[in-house]
Scaffold this motif. Sequence first.
Motif, short mmCIF file in Angstrom:
data_model
loop_
_atom_site.label_atom_id
_atom_site.label_comp_id
_atom_site.label_asym_id
_atom_site.label_seq_id
_atom_site.Cartn_x
_atom_site.Cartn_y
_atom_site.Cartn_z
N TRP A 17 9.38 70.01 -19.03
CA TRP A 17 10.70 70.14 -18.39
C TRP A 17 11.77 69.40 -19.21
O TRP A 17 12.84 69.95 -19.48
CB TRP A 17 10.65 69.60 -16.95
N TYR A 18 11.50 68.15 -19.60
CA TYR A 18 12.48 67.38 -20.36
C TYR A 18 12.72 67.98 -21.75
O TYR A 18 13.83 67.91 -22.27
CB TYR A 18 12.08 65.89 -20.44
N ARG A 19 11.70 68.56 -22.34
CA ARG A 19 11.88 69.24 -23.63
C ARG A 19 12.73 70.49 -23.45
O ARG A 19 13.67 70.74 -24.22
CB ARG A 19 10.53 69.61 -24.24
N LYS A 20 12.43 71.28 -22.42
CA LYS A 20 13.12 72.55 -22.22
C LYS A 20 14.58 72.38 -21.80
O LYS A 20 15.47 73.04 -22.33
CB LYS A 20 12.38 73.38 -21.17
N TYR A 21 14.84 71.51 -20.84
CA TYR A 21 16.18 71.42 -20.26
C TYR A 21 17.07 70.34 -20.86
O TYR A 21 18.29 70.46 -20.81
CB TYR A 21 16.10 71.27 -18.74
N LEU A 22 16.48 69.28 -21.41
CA LEU A 22 17.30 68.21 -21.98
C LEU A 22 17.04 67.98 -23.46
O LEU A 22 17.54 67.01 -24.03
CB LEU A 22 17.10 66.91 -21.18
N ASN A 23 16.24 68.85 -24.07
CA ASN A 23 15.96 68.79 -25.51
C ASN A 23 15.42 67.44 -25.97
O ASN A 23 15.68 67.01 -27.09
CB ASN A 23 17.23 69.15 -26.31
N MET A 24 14.68 66.76 -25.12
CA MET A 24 14.07 65.49 -25.50
C MET A 24 12.72 65.76 -26.15
O MET A 24 11.95 66.59 -25.68
CB MET A 24 13.86 64.60 -24.28
#
Length: 178
Positions: free
Chosen positions: A22-29
């Motif tokens: 989720w954090y990779r997909k939506y916040l590019n982390m």
Amino acid sequence: MKIQRIHHVAYRCRDAKETVEWYRKYLNMEFVLAIAEDRVPSTKAADPYMHLFMDAGNGNILAFFEIPNSPPMGRDPNTPDWVQHICFKVESEAVMLEAKARLEAAGIPVVGVTDHTIFKSIYFYDPNGHRLELCFDCATPEQMKQLDDVKWEMLEEWSKTKRAPKHAAWMHESELAQ
């Protein structure tokens, strides 16, 4: 002693893999590190966990623990959900609005854009129920000086009265008039 920076901030998550994705997909982390143990190093308690670390930019790390042997996650019922949140600064209003559109297109409810005068922001929740905020700064140097000049007076007044001091009411006066 002078603190150099925050090394990481850690929260609990329901599912480590879902949280990373989720954090990779939506916040590019980027996912930078995972640590898993059967015992807690500091307490020696037998409590298996997955500890994951996400790159929040500029040396800032957001970490999560999945702890499957603990009761389900909950919230402090005495703290309103708008109080506890993580705010991430983005470079511009355009970047924030692009993120808002991406979140909403995925069915994630977003509150805002909220104009705080010195910054604008949006609010939403991650899959663990943590409230998140994206903001970009739009303060003028004069506005920041005005706030800096009254911070101690405001703190002192609040400490004595537990009522909102009006020194910085100018920040939201236009909203309150509506």
